[in-house]
Design an enzyme around this catalytic site. Structure first.
Site, PDB file in Angstrom:
ATOM      1  N   ALA A  65       0.859  -1.181   0.000  1.00 33.16           N
ATOM      2  CA  ALA A  65       0.000   0.000   0.000  1.00 33.16           C
ATOM      3  C   ALA A  65       0.897   1.234   0.000  1.00 33.16           C
ATOM      4  CB  ALA A  65      -0.880  -0.014   1.246  1.00 33.16           C
ATOM      5  N   GLY A 109       0.660  -5.032   0.913  1.00 36.02           N
ATOM      6  CA  GLY A 109      -0.535  -5.127   0.069  1.00 36.02           C
ATOM      7  C   GLY A 109      -0.250  -5.811  -1.261  1.00 36.02           C
ATOM      8  N   GLU A 112      -0.476  -9.362  -0.569  1.00 31.76           N
ATOM      9  CA  GLU A 112      -1.880  -9.671  -0.261  1.00 31.76           C
ATOM     10  C   GLU A 112      -2.732  -9.734  -1.536  1.00 31.76           C
ATOM     11  OE1 GLU A 112      -1.763  -6.445   2.629  1.00 31.76           O
ATOM     12  OE2 GLU A 112      -2.615  -7.802   4.110  1.00 31.76           O
TER      13      GLU A 112
HETATM   14  N1  CAA Z   1       4.609   3.212  -0.641  1.00 31.63           N
HETATM   15  C1  CAA Z   1       5.011   4.371  -1.196  1.00 31.63           C
HETATM   16  N2  CAA Z   1       6.152   4.501  -1.900  1.00 31.63           N
HETATM   17  C2  CAA Z   1       6.927   3.412  -2.025  1.00 31.63           C
HETATM   18  C3  CAA Z   1       6.597   2.183  -1.460  1.00 31.63           C
HETATM   19  C4  CAA Z   1       5.357   2.090  -0.740  1.00 31.63           C
HETATM   20  N3  CAA Z   1       4.900   0.951  -0.212  1.00 31.63           N
HETATM   21  N4  CAA Z   1       7.568   1.296  -1.733  1.00 31.63           N
HETATM   22  C5  CAA Z   1       8.496   1.950  -2.463  1.00 31.63           C
HETATM   23  N5  CAA Z   1       8.108   3.247  -2.640  1.00 31.63           N
HETATM   24  C6  CAA Z   1       8.818   4.300  -3.351  1.00 31.63           C
HETATM   25  C7  CAA Z   1       9.978   4.843  -2.537  1.00 31.63           C
HETATM   26  O1  CAA Z   1       9.535   5.793  -1.593  1.00 31.63           O
HETATM   27  C8  CAA Z   1      10.840   5.423  -3.625  1.00 31.63           C
HETATM   28  O2  CAA Z   1      10.283   6.647  -4.009  1.00 31.63           O
HETATM   29  P1  CAA Z   1      11.243   7.969  -4.156  1.00 31.63           P
HETATM   30  O3  CAA Z   1      12.171   7.602  -5.306  1.00 31.63           O
HETATM   31  O4  CAA Z   1      10.280   9.053  -4.493  1.00 31.63           O
HETATM   32  O5  CAA Z   1      11.953   8.112  -2.873  1.00 31.63           O
HETATM   33  C9  CAA Z   1      10.642   4.463  -4.793  1.00 31.63           C
HETATM   34  O6  CAA Z   1       9.413   3.760  -4.516  1.00 31.63           O
HETATM   35  C10 CAA Z   1      11.739   3.431  -4.906  1.00 31.63           C
HETATM   36  O7  CAA Z   1      11.853   2.795  -3.637  1.00 31.63           O
HETATM   37  P2  CAA Z   1      13.259   2.623  -2.876  1.00 31.63           P
HETATM   38  O8  CAA Z   1      14.167   3.754  -3.177  1.00 31.63           O
HETATM   39  O9  CAA Z   1      12.954   2.358  -1.435  1.00 31.63           O
HETATM   40  O10 CAA Z   1      13.787   1.308  -3.621  1.00 31.63           O
HETATM   41  P3  CAA Z   1      14.801   0.215  -3.044  1.00 31.63           P
HETATM   42  O11 CAA Z   1      15.131  -0.657  -4.218  1.00 31.63           O
HETATM   43  O12 CAA Z   1      15.907   0.851  -2.294  1.00 31.63           O
HETATM   44  O13 CAA Z   1      13.945  -0.632  -1.960  1.00 31.63           O
HETATM   45  C11 CAA Z   1      11.997  -1.834  -1.157  1.00 31.63           C
HETATM   46  C12 CAA Z   1      12.882  -1.432  -2.377  1.00 31.63           C
HETATM   47  C13 CAA Z   1      12.803  -2.739  -0.241  1.00 31.63           C
HETATM   48  C14 CAA Z   1      10.797  -2.571  -1.703  1.00 31.63           C
HETATM   49  C15 CAA Z   1      11.586  -0.564  -0.381  1.00 31.63           C
HETATM   50  O14 CAA Z   1      11.063   0.385  -1.309  1.00 31.63           O
HETATM   51  C16 CAA Z   1      10.527  -0.799   0.666  1.00 31.63           C
HETATM   52  O15 CAA Z   1      10.839  -1.312   1.727  1.00 31.63           O
HETATM   53  N6  CAA Z   1       9.256  -0.400   0.370  1.00 31.63           N
HETATM   54  C17 CAA Z   1       8.191  -0.478   1.337  1.00 31.63           C
HETATM   55  C18 CAA Z   1       7.694  -1.901   1.513  1.00 31.63           C
HETATM   56  C19 CAA Z   1       6.600  -1.941   2.557  1.00 31.63           C
HETATM   57  O16 CAA Z   1       6.804  -1.615   3.719  1.00 31.63           O
HETATM   58  N7  CAA Z   1       5.380  -2.349   2.155  1.00 31.63           N
HETATM   59  C20 CAA Z   1       4.224  -2.419   3.041  1.00 31.63           C
HETATM   60  C21 CAA Z   1       3.361  -1.187   2.887  1.00 31.63           C
HETATM   61  S1  CAA Z   1       2.040  -1.089   4.083  1.00 31.63           S
HETATM   62  C22 CAA Z   1       0.843  -2.129   3.500  1.00 31.63           C
HETATM   63  O17 CAA Z   1       0.939  -2.709   2.428  1.00 31.63           O
HETATM   64  C23 CAA Z   1      -0.373  -2.254   4.390  1.00 31.63           C
HETATM   65  C24 CAA Z   1      -1.390  -3.234   3.945  1.00 31.63           C
HETATM   66  O18 CAA Z   1      -1.340  -4.403   4.280  1.00 31.63           O
HETATM   67  C25 CAA Z   1      -2.527  -2.826   3.134  1.00 31.63           C
END
Ligand code: CAA
Length: 258
Positions: A65, A109, A112
């Site tokens: 998400a 998400g 999921e």
């Molecule tokens: N939401 C918003 N933006 C996201 C995102 C997310 N879930 N995941 C990645 N992005 C964005 C980053 O902010 C970044 O944007 P900017 O360039 O503007 O800064 C861009 O995508 C690229 O991401 P990274 O620079 O972080 O890329 P990376 O290769 O270094 O890392 C990753 C990749 C490990 C997947 C890392 O992006 C990450 O940990 N993302 C979040 C994963 C996460 O926590 N997901 C759960 C979300 S909560 C949820 O899903 C609740 C639910 O059950 C409904």
């Protein structure tokens, strides 16, 4: 109305929906979820489509998400928002077969949504996880329930409590993923499976899916009774007659209800 955050392609009886916010690793924001729900209702109504593939890109199926969209939300914002109550669940409500083709990250998400599909075909680069604990929340669209049913309590607890990622090989061993293939073969493999599925009788595909899914809600006895009744009911259909007659006549079946 055109789509901006997803791509929708039709090829014969197979439709491919591609999540398309690559710069945000396909983070699932409200407009994208609304488009996905709209596309699925369009495909549900289209008798020319027998199977759908849901995919992302090589780096990410979806990284969860959209954290930036929800960081400041209050309870009522989340409670009332359609992206959680209606749009995210469009995949689980979809009645035709739907395959998740996953490369790269399928997190939160993203994992999921992939699990809401009927099965997952993963490339060797796929990474699955429920890292919500790192954000001070828990999975919110079925992760704790579907992951536990798919891989068992030990691994689900491990993944949800540590927030670690599981690679494609581990996901296949654990039963989350149906097949793992090379990255370059992912879409061809998904398409071959989808073409095969779409060649079957459409209502019988839908009934099969309903019966398998019912098994997650019912006792074994009730599930088997439901399966038996549905099996028996299929003998009212022209497609049962055609399928069995074609076998006996050593020819391919031509199902009427596709
Ligand atoms: N939401 C918003 N933006 C996201 C995102 C997310 N879930 N995941 C990645 N992005 C964005 C980053 O902010 C970044 O944007 P900017 O360039 O503007 O800064 C861009 O995508 C690229 O991401 P990274 O620079 O972080 O890329 P990376 O290769 O270094 O890392 C990753 C990749 C490990 C997947 C890392 O992006 C990450 O940990 N993302 C979040 C994963 C996460 O926590 N997901 C759960 C979300 S909560 C949820 O899903 C609740 C639910 O059950 C409904």
């Amino acid at each position: 109305m055109a789509y901006e955050l997803i791509d929708l392609d039709r090829d014969g009886r197979v439709a491919t929906v591609t999540l398309n916010r690559p710069k945000a690793l396909n983070a699932l924001n409200a407009p994208m979820m609304a488009e996905l729900a709209r596309a699925l209702s369009e495909l549900e109504a289209d008798d020319g489509i027998g199977c759908v593939i849901l995919t992302g890109n090589e780096k990410a199926f979806a990284a969860g998400a959209d954290i930036k969209e929800m960081v400041d939300d209050q309870f009522l914002d989340i409670y009332k928002n359609d992206r959680f109550e209606a749009n995210h669940c469009a995949v689980e409500r979809f009645r035709k077969p739907i395959i998740a083709a996953v490369s790269g990250y399928a997190l939160g998400g993203g994992c999921e949504i992939a699990m809401m599909c009927d099965f997952i075909i993963a490339s060797e680069t796929a990474k699955f996880g429920q890292p919500e604990i790192n954000l001070g929340v828990i999975p919110g669209i079925g992760g704790t329930q579907r992951l536990t049913r798919a891989v068992g309590k030990a691994k689900a607890m491990d993944l949800c409590l540590t927030g670690r990622m599981m690679d494609a090989a581990e996901a296949e061993r654990a039963g989350l993923v149906a097949r793992v293939v090379a990255v370059d073969d992912l879409m061809d493999t998904a398409r071959d499976a989808a073409v095969k599925i779409a060649g079957h009788s459409q209502p019988i595909n839908m009934i099969l899916k309903e019966v398998v899914d019912a098994g997650f809600e019912l006792s074994l006895r009730e599930g088997i009774r439901f399966e038996r009744r549905m099996f028996q009911s299929l003998f009212t259909t022209e497609d049962q007659k055609e399928g069995m007659t074609a076998f006996i006549e050593k020819r391919k079946p031509h199902f009427k209800h596709r």
